[in-house]
Design an enzyme around this catalytic site. Structure first.
Site, mmCIF file in Angstrom:
data_model
loop_
_atom_site.group_PDB
_atom_site.id
_atom_site.type_symbol
_atom_site.label_atom_id
_atom_site.label_comp_id
_atom_site.label_asym_id
_atom_site.label_seq_id
_atom_site.Cartn_x
_atom_site.Cartn_y
_atom_site.Cartn_z
ATOM 1 N N SER A 35 0.747 -1.041 -0.138
ATOM 2 C CA SER A 35 0.605 0.010 0.174
ATOM 3 C C SER A 35 0.879 1.189 -0.166
ATOM 4 O O SER A 35 2.265 1.357 1.278
ATOM 5 C CB SER A 35 -1.047 0.273 1.624
ATOM 6 O OG SER A 35 -1.668 1.135 1.567
ATOM 7 N N ARG A 56 -20.089 -8.821 -45.913
ATOM 8 C CA ARG A 56 -18.883 -8.393 -45.552
ATOM 9 C C ARG A 56 -19.634 -6.739 -44.364
ATOM 10 O O ARG A 56 -20.106 -6.008 -45.144
ATOM 11 C CB ARG A 56 -17.798 -7.599 -45.874
ATOM 12 C CG ARG A 56 -16.652 -7.211 -45.089
ATOM 13 C CD ARG A 56 -14.869 -6.978 -45.832
ATOM 14 N NE ARG A 56 -14.445 -7.839 -46.769
ATOM 15 C CZ ARG A 56 -14.399 -8.123 -47.562
ATOM 16 N NH1 ARG A 56 -14.718 -7.219 -48.788
ATOM 17 N NH2 ARG A 56 -14.202 -8.850 -48.473
#
Length: 478
Positions: A283, A323
């Site tokens: 931390s 497509r």
């Protein structure tokens, strides 16, 4: 523009097989393999395949420049082809004419992404196997380590950590068939409009041109270690969805393990502890903390994956014509990110499960702290049938009243139950005395089919380990 994973801590573990360089290498391998497939089909000289492979080294290309130029045509294949042809022309000018002929950008892009999927599957499956082996060891070692089973956040019944580990393992086992599919995803072929017209043209009007075109695609897929699908899937996107769903399921299964570890490693529970490593879990403001970072990152991944899977389902639903106009393009980054997250998660899970510390003393203490009430089901099942009704209450109601009154007081419950059942006899003739009630209040005596359930999972694990291939999937590339 640079993406090195600054906002995705830990995802670098999946980068080698999914980052931009890996995708570029897959695109090059796909193009080179197509030239080699033409050699296999008798359409090109062997020298062309050798030159095509030599020109297909991602390190020889400027991936950042290709990314900028991809904007012009909407996909990276177009600028890459220009650079690849130039590079190949320096090695073998004659080989250039065999590059990409009969293909379209979508064939190359889709096939390259499937190749990325296959290559990502290798470390993914390896690390999941390592995690599975670690979980099997934990399941067997802790089959008698009693802890509280929790439902809806509350203590429910006694269980064992061995059964919990077996349950985690079973979740990974349920992915085995899906993971097998990642090892041989399909190549994409169809040409400019999904008709194979370009491939047929390579066979100069031969009566069997269609069959030979399909055989050419088969050679190509085989060179890449991919399957030849039974149909053109330009706008039928199930292969993408299948890969995405498997990656997402892996992330969810590992997230489920992480959730339990995060809960049970809370200091007030203290039943589990992640493996320590230099610099991990620190931390910036509280140096005394040791954060369960591996589980945090696994949970992060489990929370991130569903949105990516959903994106791919949306894209598949919006496919149109021969497509898609935009939905296809939206797939690339989502599928690649899913693969990267899943590979990294498997690596995190392997490390977590191999080094997990189990505090069996705390597990037992936490269970006993909840009092004998967790054994109410067992007490009632044994004693209620042998107690006659009294004062308008059934035998079950009489037992339940005692359990409620002494739910957190073991000594008080023992005394009250002995008094309540004085003179009662079980159907097999056993008298209900203090010794019997003591046994009823022992959590280790009410574990259901604990050993059977663990053994079933472990047997499945042994079979899978014996069946697992010892050699890598075929076709590492061009």
């Amino acid at each position: 523009m640079t993406d090195v994973g600054l906002l995705s801590p830990g995802a670098h573990r999946g980068a080698p097989c999914t980052d931009d360089t890996a995708v570029l290498q897959a695109l090059l391998d796909v193009e080179a393999a197509w030239v080699a497939a033409q050699v296999d089909a008798g359409l090109a000289p062997a020298a062309a395949a050798a030159a095509a492979a030599a020109a297909a080294r991602a390190a020889d290309y400027d991936v950042a420049d290709l990314a900028l130029r991809a904007e012009g045509g909407g996909n990276p294949v177009i600028p890459l082809l220009a650079d690849y042809r130039h590079r190949l022309g320096e090695l073998d000018p004659d080989a250039v004419r065999y590059v990409h002929r009969g293909l379209t950008s979508q064939d190359v892009m889709d096939t390259a992404l499937m190749l990325v999927v296959r290559r990502a599957a290798e470390p993914l499956v390896r690390d999941l196997a390592a995690a599975a082996a670690a979980l099997a060891r934990l399941a067997d070692e802790h089959r008698g380590s009693v802890q509280a089973a929790r439902t809806l956040t509350q203590h429910a019944l006694p269980s064992t950590f061995g059964l919990k580990a077996a349950t985690w393992l079973a979740g990974l086992q349920d992915l085995e068939a899906d993971l097998a599919g990642l090892r041989t995803p399909p190549a994409a072929y169809g040409g400019a409009a999904g008709t194979l017209a370009g491939s047929l043209a390579l066979f100069d009007g031969a009566p069997d041109a269609g069959e030979r075109a399909v055989e050419l695609a088969r050679h190509w897929a085989g060179r890449l270690g991919l399957e030849l699908p039974p149909h053109v899937w330009h706008t039928t996107r199930r292969p993408v969805l299948r890969a995405a769903e498997t990656f997402g399921a892996v992330c969810a299964g590992l997230g489920r393990i992480a959730n339990d570890v995060l809960l049970l490693s809370r200091p007030e529970l203290g039943e589990l502890r992640e493996p320590a490593a230099e610099g991990r879990g620190v931390s910036s403001a509280m140096p005394q903390k040791q954060n369960p970072v591996l589980s945090v990152l696994l949970k992060r991944t489990a929370l991130s994956a569903p949105q990516l899977v959903a994106q791919l389902h949306v894209a598949a639903a919006l496919s149109v014509d021969e497509r898609p106009d935009g939905s296809w393009h939206s797939e690339w980054s989502a599928l690649r990110e899913l693969a990267r997250l899943a590979v990294a998660a498997a690596s995190h899970a392997a490390e977590l499960t191999r080094g997990l510390t189990v505090d069996t003393v705390r597990m037992r203490a936490n269970l006993e702290a909840s009092g004998p009430g967790v054994l109410a089901e067992r007490i009632s099942a044994v004693l209620a049938p042998v107690l006659p009704p009294a004062e308008g209450a059934t035998g079950r109601q009489r037992v339940q009243a005692v359990v409620r009154r002494h739910a957190t007081d073991r000594a008080g419950m023992l005394e009250a139950l002995v008094r309540l059942a004085a003179g009662a006899v079980l159907p097999d003739g056993t008298p209900v005395d203090a010794g019997l009630v003591e046994r009823l209040l022992d959590p280790a005596g009410y574990l259901g089919a604990n050993d059977l359930l663990i053994d079933r999972v472990l047997e499945r694990h042994r079979r899978a380990a014996n069946d697992r291939p010892s050699t890598p999937a075929p076709g590492a590339g061009a």
